[in-house]
Design a protein around this motif. Sequence first.
Motif, mmCIF file in Angstrom:
data_model
loop_
_atom_site.group_PDB
_atom_site.id
_atom_site.type_symbol
_atom_site.label_atom_id
_atom_site.label_comp_id
_atom_site.label_asym_id
_atom_site.label_seq_id
_atom_site.Cartn_x
_atom_site.Cartn_y
_atom_site.Cartn_z
ATOM 1 N N ARG A 76 24.554 77.580 46.279
ATOM 2 C CA ARG A 76 24.528 76.488 47.266
ATOM 3 C C ARG A 76 25.761 75.602 47.127
ATOM 4 O O ARG A 76 26.255 75.043 48.102
ATOM 5 C CB ARG A 76 23.268 75.645 47.101
ATOM 6 C CG ARG A 76 22.004 76.426 47.470
ATOM 7 C CD ARG A 76 20.780 75.587 47.336
ATOM 8 N NE ARG A 76 20.702 74.678 48.488
ATOM 9 C CZ ARG A 76 19.892 73.660 48.556
ATOM 10 N NH1 ARG A 76 19.072 73.390 47.559
ATOM 11 N NH2 ARG A 76 19.876 72.897 49.616
ATOM 12 N N MET A 77 26.256 75.481 45.895
ATOM 13 C CA MET A 77 27.461 74.687 45.661
ATOM 14 C C MET A 77 28.707 75.406 46.186
ATOM 15 O O MET A 77 29.694 74.761 46.527
ATOM 16 C CB MET A 77 27.635 74.410 44.170
ATOM 17 C CG MET A 77 26.664 73.413 43.604
ATOM 18 S SD MET A 77 26.800 73.220 41.811
ATOM 19 C CE MET A 77 28.517 72.956 41.543
ATOM 20 N N LYS A 79 29.440 76.905 48.911
ATOM 21 C CA LYS A 79 29.838 76.559 50.274
ATOM 22 C C LYS A 79 30.602 75.231 50.291
ATOM 23 O O LYS A 79 31.657 75.120 50.901
ATOM 24 C CB LYS A 79 28.596 76.477 51.161
ATOM 25 C CG LYS A 79 28.884 76.061 52.577
ATOM 26 C CD LYS A 79 27.607 75.945 53.380
ATOM 27 C CE LYS A 79 27.893 75.389 54.754
ATOM 28 N NZ LYS A 79 26.663 75.099 55.482
ATOM 29 N N HIS A 80 30.063 74.227 49.620
ATOM 30 C CA HIS A 80 30.689 72.913 49.609
ATOM 31 C C HIS A 80 31.999 72.921 48.828
ATOM 32 O O HIS A 80 32.986 72.333 49.256
ATOM 33 C CB HIS A 80 29.733 71.870 49.036
ATOM 34 C CG HIS A 80 28.480 71.732 49.831
ATOM 35 N ND1 HIS A 80 28.479 71.214 51.113
ATOM 36 C CD2 HIS A 80 27.197 72.069 49.555
ATOM 37 C CE1 HIS A 80 27.239 71.222 51.572
ATOM 38 N NE2 HIS A 80 26.447 71.739 50.657
ATOM 39 N N LYS A 83 34.981 74.483 50.753
ATOM 40 C CA LYS A 83 35.681 73.578 51.668
ATOM 41 C C LYS A 83 36.681 72.715 50.899
ATOM 42 O O LYS A 83 37.805 72.509 51.354
ATOM 43 C CB LYS A 83 34.678 72.677 52.390
ATOM 44 C CG LYS A 83 33.814 73.394 53.390
ATOM 45 C CD LYS A 83 32.800 72.443 54.010
ATOM 46 C CE LYS A 83 31.843 73.193 54.922
ATOM 47 N NZ LYS A 83 30.818 72.298 55.475
#
Length: 164
Positions: A76-77, A79-80, A83
Amino acid sequence: MSPELLLERFGYLAVFVGTFLEGEAILVMAGFFAERGYLNIFSVFGVAFAGSYLGHIFWFWLGRAHGVKLLDRFPRMKKHFGKGIRMFERYGASAIVITQWLYGLRITCAVIIGISRISLVKFLVYEAVSCAVWAAIIAGLGYYFGAAVERVLGKAAHVEKYAL
């Protein structure tokens, strides 16, 4: 142990540890106590620069050595952080300099920069400049804040040492 002795013995250590992690509050206080004569402002600047710079190198190294494994472990981390990695790779030097001024995000940003493809030399150079400017400005603000407080409130030495 008196407050003066605590400042004398552990003041610079507190500045180093505080700036290794984040540091604005401790650095402003150190600048204030330098203005009051408990610490030396040039030593505060040097210690703050060293703590901040070495801290960022450590977090950069952590990202470079273990960041990809960490992202694989927490998808989940990924993706962030992806960016953020793209942003740092796109803006490079200016992004490195700006991260020094992002309170609460410096550690995360240094880890992200470590994961990115930004070269170590580029990071070290721009981070050194950024940390030096940051340490001078924040310590200076604390120093001049102390002078302003003295003008407004008068000498409050009997209170300020216990406020520490």
